[in-house]
Scaffold this active site. Structure first.
Site, PDB file in Angstrom:
ATOM      1  N   ASP A  39       0.809  -1.222   0.000  1.00 44.30           N
ATOM      2  CA  ASP A  39       0.000   0.000   0.000  1.00 44.30           C
ATOM      3  C   ASP A  39       0.841   1.271   0.000  1.00 44.30           C
ATOM      4  OD1 ASP A  39      -2.233  -1.656   0.092  1.00 44.30           O
ATOM      5  OD2 ASP A  39      -2.197  -1.696   2.286  1.00 44.30           O
TER       6      ASP A  39
ATOM      7  N   LYS B 150       1.886   1.939  -5.179  1.00 39.77           N
ATOM      8  CA  LYS B 150       2.422   1.329  -6.401  1.00 39.77           C
ATOM      9  C   LYS B 150       1.509   1.576  -7.596  1.00 39.77           C
ATOM     10  CE  LYS B 150       2.379  -2.626  -4.260  1.00 39.77           C
ATOM     11  NZ  LYS B 150       2.074  -2.186  -2.890  1.00 39.77           N
TER      12      LYS B 150
ATOM     13  N   GLN C 146       1.858  -6.206  -3.107  1.00 37.83           N
ATOM     14  CA  GLN C 146       2.339  -6.331  -1.714  1.00 37.83           C
ATOM     15  C   GLN C 146       3.638  -5.523  -1.515  1.00 37.83           C
ATOM     16  OE1 GLN C 146       1.311  -9.502  -3.458  1.00 37.83           O
ATOM     17  NE2 GLN C 146      -0.606  -8.608  -2.813  1.00 37.83           N
TER      18      GLN C 146
ATOM     19  N   GLY D 280      -4.509  -4.336  -3.791  1.00 37.16           N
ATOM     20  CA  GLY D 280      -5.501  -3.289  -4.035  1.00 37.16           C
ATOM     21  C   GLY D 280      -4.725  -2.057  -4.443  1.00 37.16           C
ATOM     22  N   HIS D 281      -4.703  -1.761  -5.740  1.00 40.32           N
ATOM     23  CA  HIS D 281      -3.908  -0.648  -6.245  1.00 40.32           C
ATOM     24  C   HIS D 281      -4.839   0.468  -6.711  1.00 40.32           C
ATOM     25  CE1 HIS D 281      -0.265  -3.465  -7.170  1.00 40.32           C
ATOM     26  NE2 HIS D 281      -0.648  -3.502  -5.915  1.00 40.32           N
TER      27      HIS D 281
HETATM   28  P1  GDP Z   1      -0.716   0.283  -3.569  1.00 44.01           P
HETATM   29  O1  GDP Z   1      -1.352  -0.957  -3.062  1.00 44.01           O
HETATM   30  O2  GDP Z   1       0.758   0.308  -3.311  1.00 44.01           O
HETATM   31  O3  GDP Z   1      -1.033   0.589  -5.005  1.00 44.01           O
HETATM   32  O4  GDP Z   1      -1.328   1.477  -2.686  1.00 44.01           O
HETATM   33  P2  GDP Z   1      -2.892   1.676  -2.306  1.00 44.01           P
HETATM   34  O5  GDP Z   1      -3.617   2.131  -3.516  1.00 44.01           O
HETATM   35  O6  GDP Z   1      -3.397   0.491  -1.580  1.00 44.01           O
HETATM   36  O7  GDP Z   1      -2.771   2.831  -1.217  1.00 44.01           O
HETATM   37  C1  GDP Z   1      -2.178   4.033  -1.516  1.00 44.01           C
HETATM   38  C2  GDP Z   1      -3.205   5.152  -1.319  1.00 44.01           C
HETATM   39  O8  GDP Z   1      -2.552   6.400  -1.295  1.00 44.01           O
HETATM   40  C3  GDP Z   1      -4.220   5.277  -2.439  1.00 44.01           C
HETATM   41  O9  GDP Z   1      -5.434   5.724  -1.898  1.00 44.01           O
HETATM   42  C4  GDP Z   1      -3.622   6.323  -3.367  1.00 44.01           C
HETATM   43  O10 GDP Z   1      -4.597   7.032  -4.118  1.00 44.01           O
HETATM   44  C5  GDP Z   1      -2.985   7.243  -2.351  1.00 44.01           C
HETATM   45  N1  GDP Z   1      -1.773   7.947  -2.794  1.00 44.01           N
HETATM   46  C6  GDP Z   1      -0.757   7.499  -3.588  1.00 44.01           C
HETATM   47  N2  GDP Z   1       0.220   8.413  -3.653  1.00 44.01           N
HETATM   48  C7  GDP Z   1      -0.175   9.453  -2.881  1.00 44.01           C
HETATM   49  C8  GDP Z   1       0.430  10.702  -2.492  1.00 44.01           C
HETATM   50  O11 GDP Z   1       1.556  11.026  -2.873  1.00 44.01           O
HETATM   51  N3  GDP Z   1      -0.288  11.498  -1.632  1.00 44.01           N
HETATM   52  C9  GDP Z   1      -1.533  11.159  -1.179  1.00 44.01           C
HETATM   53  N4  GDP Z   1      -2.155  11.979  -0.354  1.00 44.01           N
HETATM   54  N5  GDP Z   1      -2.113  10.006  -1.514  1.00 44.01           N
HETATM   55  C10 GDP Z   1      -1.439   9.155  -2.329  1.00 44.01           C
HETATM   56  P1  IMO Z   2      -0.958  -4.216  -2.170  1.00 42.82           P
HETATM   57  O1  IMO Z   2      -0.494  -4.782  -3.508  1.00 42.82           O
HETATM   58  C1  IMO Z   2      -1.023  -4.708   2.150  1.00 42.82           C
HETATM   59  C2  IMO Z   2      -1.168  -8.819   3.675  1.00 42.82           C
HETATM   60  C3  IMO Z   2      -2.422  -9.270   4.376  1.00 42.82           C
HETATM   61  C4  IMO Z   2      -1.833 -10.261   5.371  1.00 42.82           C
HETATM   62  C5  IMO Z   2      -0.715 -10.908   4.565  1.00 42.82           C
HETATM   63  C6  IMO Z   2      -1.087 -12.245   3.946  1.00 42.82           C
HETATM   64  O2  IMO Z   2      -2.232  -3.464  -2.248  1.00 42.82           O
HETATM   65  O3  IMO Z   2       0.148  -3.484  -1.519  1.00 42.82           O
HETATM   66  P2  IMO Z   2      -2.585 -12.902   1.843  1.00 42.82           P
HETATM   67  O4  IMO Z   2      -4.037 -12.681   1.576  1.00 42.82           O
HETATM   68  O5  IMO Z   2      -1.672 -12.301   0.823  1.00 42.82           O
HETATM   69  O6  IMO Z   2      -2.257 -14.334   2.128  1.00 42.82           O
HETATM   70  O7  IMO Z   2      -2.319 -12.120   3.252  1.00 42.82           O
HETATM   71  O8  IMO Z   2      -0.373  -9.984   3.542  1.00 42.82           O
HETATM   72  N1  IMO Z   2      -1.373  -8.268   2.307  1.00 42.82           N
HETATM   73  C7  IMO Z   2      -1.289  -6.971   1.994  1.00 42.82           C
HETATM   74  N2  IMO Z   2      -1.083  -5.892   2.788  1.00 42.82           N
HETATM   75  N3  IMO Z   2      -1.145  -4.558   0.813  1.00 42.82           N
HETATM   76  C8  IMO Z   2      -1.322  -5.637   0.008  1.00 42.82           C
HETATM   77  O9  IMO Z   2      -1.307  -5.550  -1.330  1.00 42.82           O
HETATM   78  C9  IMO Z   2      -1.444  -6.906   0.608  1.00 42.82           C
HETATM   79  N4  IMO Z   2      -1.644  -8.152   0.117  1.00 42.82           N
HETATM   80  C10 IMO Z   2      -1.578  -8.975   1.177  1.00 42.82           C
HETATM   81  O10 IMO Z   2      -3.063  -8.196   5.017  1.00 42.82           O
HETATM   82  O11 IMO Z   2      -1.231  -9.555   6.441  1.00 42.82           O
HETATM   83 MG    MG Z   3      -2.903  -1.584  -1.825  1.00 43.25          MG
END
Ligand code: GDP
Ligand code: IMO
Ligand code: MG
Length: 427
Positions: free
Chosen positions: A13, A16, A223, A40-41
């Site tokens: 999170d 990415k 991840q 979850g991207h």
């Molecule tokens: P990922 O799993 O690595 O793709 O990240 P997620 O989407 O799960 O979580 C990142 C969150 O931060 C999302 O809601 C993005 O829209 C938000 N985000 C990404 N870059 C930035 C940033 O530079 N500033 C802010 N405020 N939000 C960001």
């Molecule tokens: P993104 O790509 C954050 C965590 C789960 C749990 C562990 C194992 O959005 O960064 P799993 O279902 O993979 O067997 O769970 O990994 N986990 C993540 N945490 N971001 C993710 O993906 C994750 N995908 C799995 O919360 O701790």
């Molecule tokens: Mg994510």
């Protein structure tokens, strides 16, 4: 710069999806190489927000071919529901390519993921419940079902039978659940075959040819480094290799072809699920990071655990991934703190430790040693260059760079595509 890996440097999170989407307009292929719909991207394009789970974030860039590599575990029901959702919003998904060697997540994997977690009780991992671990376990146990198996009914039936033979004993005798009928599973899987067929390709061959022709290929990790099954905080990890080596095995591309490895690094730290987290906050600051940063899981809707930046982890990510660059995200979230603690080392049993301890026991005992950096109060979300940032924000970035072991080549100051400061070009 034909092949770049973009991966999470912390516990996932990190942003990415946003970083991938930003580069998506200039690359020819975006490839997922591990994980599945546990990811979850989030991608924000103008006023539109997309949450991608299984599909590579490059799918939102019209010129880019999205690829699901052999190292990914594919839940076909999720795949089609995600494709349908994008098609309804006018996104063309016809270019998608899927490796025939990718393994499938079937309903029995999801069931087993959930019952195993329940059985573990307070020792649970806190998985996303998407069947990821059980699908990879079957792959390693050589009883997995691959995408290509859907195109040969008799082989599929034999393989499902082999996979369920043992599982049904466990489900019925240990977990007190109904045994799963082979015929039902085969029928359900065959129902996806016709729609899946046009996407299936020899993705390793296509990607290697593309790199040789000078096309730009971006490998998008799911991840993060500390969730890696080998290099993460085992057993509180996912079941794949989100580190850079995973891009090679998960896409069928040799390490000599990779030219750059970019670690996505949040300006603070978050984690979802169970496991150690030295800089975790249980106070108002933690609550404020969660609220301002919108730290709620995109996949499961769980609140993310929040804490200060941890330079020990960032240095570790540089080491195990061979990072060439960092993309620092969410700097804007830190606006308003008078001073910002940054963990520079750990104290473990009275000793100062600079490197991530490889013993699980030591890591559980690690206490953060903080340095306090001066904060800023100016709005930085409109900053376009490094010089637009207030002096204290610049110093914060420089300090993180110094501690983390690789140059920070981009800074996120908001979720949108254009809310990014580019320092060194990635391409
Ligand atoms: P990922 O799993 O690595 O793709 O990240 P997620 O989407 O799960 O979580 C990142 C969150 O931060 C999302 O809601 C993005 O829209 C938000 N985000 C990404 N870059 C930035 C940033 O530079 N500033 C802010 N405020 N939000 C960001
Ligand atoms: P993104 O790509 C954050 C965590 C789960 C749990 C562990 C194992 O959005 O960064 P799993 O279902 O993979 O067997 O769970 O990994 N986990 C993540 N945490 N971001 C993710 O993906 C994750 N995908 C799995 O919360 O701790
Ligand atoms: Mg994510």
């Amino acid at each position: 710069m034909p092949a770049l890996v973009l991966l999470g440097a912390q516990w996932g999170d990190e942003g990415k999806g946003k970083a991938t989407d930003l580069l998506g307009g200039s690359v020819d292929y975006v490839v997922r190489f591990q994980g599945g719909n546990n990811a979850g991207h989030t991608v924000v394009v103008g006023d539109q927000k997309y949450a991608l789970h299984l599909l590579p974030s490059g799918i939102l860039s019209p010129g880019c071919t999205p690829v699901i590599g052999n190292g990914v575990v594919v839940d076909p029901a999720v795949l089609f529901s995600e494709l349908n959702g994008l098609n309804e919003r006018g996104v063309d998904t016809s270019k998608l390519l899927i490796s025939g060697n990718a393994h499938l997540i079937t309903p029995y994997h999801t069931t087993i993921d959930k019952v195993t977690e329940r059985f573990l009780g307070k020792r649970k991992i806190g998985t996303t419940g998407r069947g990821i671990g059980p699908a990879y376990a079957d792959k390693i146990n050589r009883v997995g079902i691959r995408v290509q198996d859907l195109f040969d009914e008799s082989i599929l039936e034999q393989k499902v039978e082999a996979a369920l033979d043992f599982k049904n004993q466990v489900l019925a005798k240990l977990y007190n659940r109904r045994a799963i009928a082979v015929g039902e599973v085969v029928e359900e899987l065959l129902g996806f075959a016709d729609r899946l067929r046009p996407y299936v390709a020899d993705t390793s061959l296509i990607l290697n040819n593309a790199i040789d022709e000078g096309k730009v290929v971006l490998f998008e990790g799911g991840q993060g480094t500390l969730l890696d099954v080998d290099h993460g905080t085992y057993p509180f990890v996912t079941s794949s290799n989100p580190t850079s080596g995973g891009a090679c095995t998960g896409a069928g591309v040799g390490p000599t072809k990779i030219s750059r490895v970019i670690g996505i690094l949040k300006a603070y730290t978050t984690r979802v699920g169970a496991g150690p987290f030295p800089t975790e906050l249980f106070d108002d600051d933690g609550e404020a990071l969660r609220r301002i940063g919108g730290e709620r899981g995109v996949t499961t809707g769980r609140d993310r655990r929040c804490g200060w930046f941890d330079a020990v982890i960032a240095r570790y990510a540089t080491r195990v991934n061979g990072l060439t660059d960092f993309f620092l995200t969410k700097l804007d979230v830190l606006t308003g703190w008078e001073q910002i603690p940054v963990c520079v080392a750990y104290e473990i049993d009275g000793k100062r430790v600079e490197d991530l301890p490889y013993s699980q026991t030591d890591f559980h005992h690690a206490k953060p040693i903080y340095e306090y950096l001066p904060g800023w109060s100016e709005d930085i979300t409109k900053a376009k260059t490094f010089d637009d940032l207030p002096k204290n924000a610049q110093d914060y970035v420089k300090a993180l760079e110094e501690m983390s072991g690789a140059p920070i080549s981009a800074i996120g100051v908001g979720p949108g595509r254009d809310e990014t400061i580019e320092i060194n070009s990635f391409l």
